[in-house]
Each structure stands twice: as C-alpha cells, then as structure tokens.
Design a protein around this motif. Sequence first.
Motif, PDB file in Angstrom:
ATOM      1  N   VAL A  31       3.464   2.655  -6.049  1.00  0.00           N
ATOM      2  CA  VAL A  31       2.498   2.216  -7.058  1.00  0.00           C
ATOM      3  C   VAL A  31       1.779   3.426  -7.640  1.00  0.00           C
ATOM      4  O   VAL A  31       1.293   4.288  -6.905  1.00  0.00           O
ATOM      5  N   GLY A  32       1.726   3.491  -8.950  1.00  0.00           N
ATOM      6  CA  GLY A  32       0.978   4.538  -9.639  1.00  0.00           C
ATOM      7  C   GLY A  32       0.425   3.989 -10.941  1.00  0.00           C
ATOM      8  O   GLY A  32       0.541   2.796 -11.229  1.00  0.00           O
ATOM      9  N   ARG A  33      -0.178   4.874 -11.743  1.00  0.00           N
ATOM     10  CA  ARG A  33      -0.696   4.464 -13.057  1.00  0.00           C
ATOM     11  C   ARG A  33      -0.067   5.328 -14.129  1.00  0.00           C
ATOM     12  O   ARG A  33      -0.005   6.555 -14.006  1.00  0.00           O
ATOM     13  N   GLY A  34       0.392   4.660 -15.184  1.00  0.00           N
ATOM     14  CA  GLY A  34       0.974   5.374 -16.295  1.00  0.00           C
ATOM     15  C   GLY A  34      -0.082   6.067 -17.128  1.00  0.00           C
ATOM     16  O   GLY A  34      -1.291   5.937 -16.880  1.00  0.00           O
ATOM     17  N   GLU A  35       0.361   6.807 -18.154  1.00  0.00           N
ATOM     18  CA  GLU A  35      -0.569   7.545 -19.005  1.00  0.00           C
ATOM     19  C   GLU A  35      -1.521   6.613 -19.745  1.00  0.00           C
ATOM     20  O   GLU A  35      -2.635   7.004 -20.096  1.00  0.00           O
ATOM     21  N   ASP A  36      -1.093   5.356 -19.970  1.00  0.00           N
ATOM     22  CA  ASP A  36      -1.954   4.392 -20.656  1.00  0.00           C
ATOM     23  C   ASP A  36      -2.851   3.635 -19.686  1.00  0.00           C
ATOM     24  O   ASP A  36      -3.581   2.734 -20.086  1.00  0.00           O
ATOM     25  N   GLY A  37      -2.814   4.013 -18.398  1.00  0.00           N
ATOM     26  CA  GLY A  37      -3.655   3.362 -17.392  1.00  0.00           C
ATOM     27  C   GLY A  37      -3.047   2.117 -16.786  1.00  0.00           C
ATOM     28  O   GLY A  37      -3.614   1.529 -15.859  1.00  0.00           O
ATOM     29  N   LYS A  38      -1.895   1.696 -17.278  1.00  0.00           N
ATOM     30  CA  LYS A  38      -1.249   0.485 -16.760  1.00  0.00           C
ATOM     31  C   LYS A  38      -0.659   0.759 -15.370  1.00  0.00           C
ATOM     32  O   LYS A  38      -0.084   1.811 -15.113  1.00  0.00           O
ATOM     33  N   VAL A  39      -0.820  -0.218 -14.467  1.00  0.00           N
ATOM     34  CA  VAL A  39      -0.239  -0.109 -13.130  1.00  0.00           C
ATOM     35  C   VAL A  39       1.283  -0.178 -13.241  1.00  0.00           C
ATOM     36  O   VAL A  39       1.834  -1.023 -13.958  1.00  0.00           O
ATOM     37  N   VAL A  40       1.953   0.731 -12.523  1.00  0.00           N
ATOM     38  CA  VAL A  40       3.412   0.792 -12.546  1.00  0.00           C
ATOM     39  C   VAL A  40       3.936   0.673 -11.113  1.00  0.00           C
ATOM     40  O   VAL A  40       3.486   1.393 -10.220  1.00  0.00           O
ATOM     41  N   VAL A  56      12.064  -1.057 -16.250  1.00  0.00           N
ATOM     42  CA  VAL A  56      13.046  -2.144 -16.189  1.00  0.00           C
ATOM     43  C   VAL A  56      12.432  -3.480 -16.599  1.00  0.00           C
ATOM     44  O   VAL A  56      13.160  -4.416 -16.938  1.00  0.00           O
ATOM     45  N   MET A  57      11.092  -3.575 -16.570  1.00  0.00           N
ATOM     46  CA  MET A  57      10.429  -4.809 -16.970  1.00  0.00           C
ATOM     47  C   MET A  57       8.987  -4.503 -17.348  1.00  0.00           C
ATOM     48  O   MET A  57       8.290  -3.805 -16.611  1.00  0.00           O
ATOM     49  N   ASN A  58       8.537  -5.026 -18.467  1.00  0.00           N
ATOM     50  CA  ASN A  58       7.183  -4.757 -18.948  1.00  0.00           C
ATOM     51  C   ASN A  58       6.382  -6.051 -19.008  1.00  0.00           C
ATOM     52  O   ASN A  58       6.847  -7.048 -19.550  1.00  0.00           O
ATOM     53  N   ARG A  59       5.205  -6.023 -18.430  1.00  0.00           N
ATOM     54  CA  ARG A  59       4.295  -7.146 -18.502  1.00  0.00           C
ATOM     55  C   ARG A  59       2.967  -6.674 -19.078  1.00  0.00           C
ATOM     56  O   ARG A  59       2.735  -5.479 -19.235  1.00  0.00           O
ATOM     57  N   LYS A  60       2.088  -7.623 -19.387  1.00  0.00           N
ATOM     58  CA  LYS A  60       0.847  -7.292 -20.071  1.00  0.00           C
ATOM     59  C   LYS A  60       0.005  -6.288 -19.296  1.00  0.00           C
ATOM     60  O   LYS A  60      -0.541  -5.335 -19.863  1.00  0.00           O
ATOM     61  N   SER A  61      -0.113  -6.479 -17.981  1.00  0.00           N
ATOM     62  CA  SER A  61      -1.015  -5.640 -17.203  1.00  0.00           C
ATOM     63  C   SER A  61      -0.304  -4.706 -16.222  1.00  0.00           C
ATOM     64  O   SER A  61      -0.959  -3.954 -15.511  1.00  0.00           O
ATOM     65  N   TYR A  62       1.041  -4.790 -16.159  1.00  0.00           N
ATOM     66  CA  TYR A  62       1.759  -3.915 -15.244  1.00  0.00           C
ATOM     67  C   TYR A  62       3.187  -3.723 -15.736  1.00  0.00           C
ATOM     68  O   TYR A  62       3.674  -4.433 -16.627  1.00  0.00           O
ATOM     69  N   LEU A  63       3.850  -2.756 -15.102  1.00  0.00           N
ATOM     70  CA  LEU A  63       5.207  -2.382 -15.497  1.00  0.00           C
ATOM     71  C   LEU A  63       6.038  -2.164 -14.241  1.00  0.00           C
ATOM     72  O   LEU A  63       5.541  -1.644 -13.243  1.00  0.00           O
ATOM     73  N   PHE A  64       7.303  -2.588 -14.277  1.00  0.00           N
ATOM     74  CA  PHE A  64       8.235  -2.295 -13.200  1.00  0.00           C
ATOM     75  C   PHE A  64       9.191  -1.198 -13.655  1.00  0.00           C
ATOM     76  O   PHE A  64       9.656  -1.196 -14.810  1.00  0.00           O
ATOM     77  N   GLY A  65       9.496  -0.284 -12.745  1.00  0.00           N
ATOM     78  CA  GLY A  65      10.442   0.774 -13.057  1.00  0.00           C
ATOM     79  C   GLY A  65      11.292   1.113 -11.848  1.00  0.00           C
ATOM     80  O   GLY A  65      11.022   0.643 -10.741  1.00  0.00           O
TER      81      GLY A  65
END
Length: 451
Positions: A31-40, A56-65
């Motif tokens: 778990v980390g935070r992207g440059e836009d502050g979104k949880v990844v 691999v998947m983008n959601r409103k408040s988080y991202l999967f990679g």
Amino acid sequence: MARRRRRARKQLDLTPREIQIDSLAHDGRGVGRGEDGKVVFVDFALPGERVKYVPVMNRKSYLFGTTIEVLEASPHRIEPKCAVFGQCGGCVLQHLEPEKQIHYKQQALLENFKKIGDVQPETLLAPMVGPQWGYRRRARLGAKFVPKKGGMIVGFRERNSSYIQPTERCEVLYPQVSNLIPALRDTLGKISCNDKLPQVEISVADNATVMILRHLETLLQQDLDLLTAFAKQHEIQLFLQPGNLKSVHPLYPPSPEPLYYRFDAFDITVEFLPTDFIQVNGGINDRLVATAIELLDLQETDRVLDLFCGVGNFTLPLARCAAHVVGVEGDRALVDRADHNKALNKLNNLEFHFGDLFKEDMTSESHGGWLEQSFDKVLLDPPRSGAAEMVKRIPQFNPSKIVYVSCGPATLARDAGVLVNEHGYRMTHAGVIDMFPHTAHVESIAVFEKD
C-alpha cells in the motif's frame, strides 16, 4: 421515453508509475500513495520498497496495480519457490520471508481487534507455525481443455482472473499430490469429453489420497477404464461427480476403505467422507487441537460445549479430557458423521446435535435440550462469517472460559467486542495460526475468561 445516457467509461491509463510502499494490506498487497494522493494497492510489493507498477483497475478513491520492477527492494524480500508465483492466485506472499509473513498476519489481527472490536488481548500467544511447504492436504484444481495452449491444462485460478494457470507442480500441496499433476493432466486430456471436466477435488487422509472428478457429460466405458487405470497405477481412490455433491460416488476402488486422520495424543480416529470439510493443514491441526484443549484448562468435572463441531475435530479429543461434551453442527450430514465417530472411538460422555447456529431464535426447534444446559467451558470454530448469534447467547450457558478459533479476523474482532464490552469477559490470550503459509489468510485463536 428519454434514453438513459450511458456514462462513458474512462480508459485506464496504463503508463508505468513509481511508488513508495508504506504498509501491507490484509490481502497481501503493498500500500502506498500516488502523486495525486490516491491510495494505491500494488500486487507483489512490500513495505519499504520503491517499485514501478502498472495500473490494472481504477476506482474513485483508490487504484490497483501490479509490480513490474522493484527499484529498491525490502531486506525481507526472498526468491519465490514456485515457478508460477505471480500468475497463480493460490499464494500471494512467497516473495516475503516466512517470519515476516507471520509478523504482518499478527499485525492484521491486532488492528482488527482495535478498530472493529475495541479490544486487545492481555497476552499475545506465540505464533503457531509448521512446515512452509508441502502442507496442504485439501485443494480444488481447475481443469480446462484449451487447444491453443496445447490441450488439457490443470492448475489453480490465475490471480484476479477466472483463467486457469497451467501448473506442473504445486509447492504447498502434499508432495504425493503435487507429483501427480502432470499424469492427471495427461489422463484427463484423453477423456472423450475432455472439454467438460471443470475441476478435481483432492483430499489426503492418513490412509489414502482421494480425487473427485467433476464431469458435465456422461463418461464412456473407455473413459472409465482409463481413469481406473490411472487410479490403480498411482494408488489413489477416485470418485466421480456427475451432478451435485450427492452424486459423488466411487469409481476405484468400487468399495473404498473409509478415510481417516488420527490424533495419536488422544487416541482418537476421525473418519470423514471425501466431500467433508477438514482442516487444510494436518500438522497445524494437530497442534491447534492440543493447544485449544490446553487453553481451556479442562478439569475432569467440566461440561464442555463445542459449537460448529463438524465431524468432531475438536469434540472427540475434548471428550477424552472432560466429564461431558456436547457438539453442535448446522449440517445434518456432518452430525451423522460425528455420531459415527463417537461410536468408532467408544465415547460415552459425548452427544452431538443439529442446530442452525446462525439463527437468532432456535427456541422452537427440536434441538435436543442443549440450549437450556449450562457449560463450564465453550469452544467455537465458526466459518469466516463468525458466530454473531451464538455469541449473543453465551451468557445463558454461563461458561467461565471460552476458546474461539477463527478463520476471519474481522468477525473474530466483532465477536470479541461483544464478549468483552457487553458480556464482561476478558480476552486473556490471542495469537495467529499459520494454517496457510504464503497466503494472506489469517487464522487465529483467542481465549476469554470471566472472573
């Protein structure tokens, strides 16, 4: 009527990105935070690492990679043993030292206790660990005939996919099962309806290895002959399943000997059917049962209640140590099997009852009177959904000590909160059980006492 406008789905940006990993999620993702502050959430990334990943998947408040390159590796990263780690969905933590796997599972348990139940154990038990490889005695292998991939493939589902990952061997399966995968694949590929064989269930007992072949079309005599020859050659019991679980029947041998596992320390034999639930990790199960009985601190005069008892995994050994034991299970077929095991082990201080343990009101059921009894000690081993309804009833049994074995840390935390904050128990001990090494699955045990 105005047509509904379909919201245009934003195309996923697959540009590789870098990220610093701060922690490990309960499913094993970094778990980390992207440059836009979104949880990844990043597959195969560890705390303290800097990785390059692709979304691999983008959601409103988080991202999967998923990780494509480790730029700065954790000192706890190791080389996975399995050749298909990362593609197979069975294990997610083979790249992490076993000791650290336990650390994060323990951390997840304590976080659930705090956030969900508002409780903490007075004493943290030492983790219950066993062999890291070749431990799994139950599994479901997927099968599919794929001409583009050379024919029949056998293995577990791919990570985040319904596709089957072709597998030559599985490092966590019992070796005698893992070694059979290539021969099993070749045999299934020769079956006339090889495109109608979706899965093979596997169970390993102390006295036999069993496979249950699911088939969606009737097998020809030549298929039966081929499967019988396979079973004979590899000395396994082979069952067929043309429909639901009730359709399971033996092919070879025609009248197989009963399956069993032993608790030598308690002189107990537990017989079970190939379709019955048994604990996946036999070595850990031996230790778990012995530890649970030790934590209950049984006296010769104790009356003990075992809820969600199954075929008697805990109940039968408990009966060797207490005055009287009552086991309750919500599957009538398992109750019948438990009664059989009671007779097999010549136990006269034990009774089994059917009861829907998820039902709020059981007063009108024919439950054999166990609901009105009092018990000195209670053991619970519920499924992942927990024991919410039974925990509400705990005060009516008036036990001085409760041992709760759990395969779901969130529901254990929820139920622990009720026992401690509403029923006045203390959570004296808790700890993790490494039932599934290299996975994110957290098994645990907790002890509750009333002064």
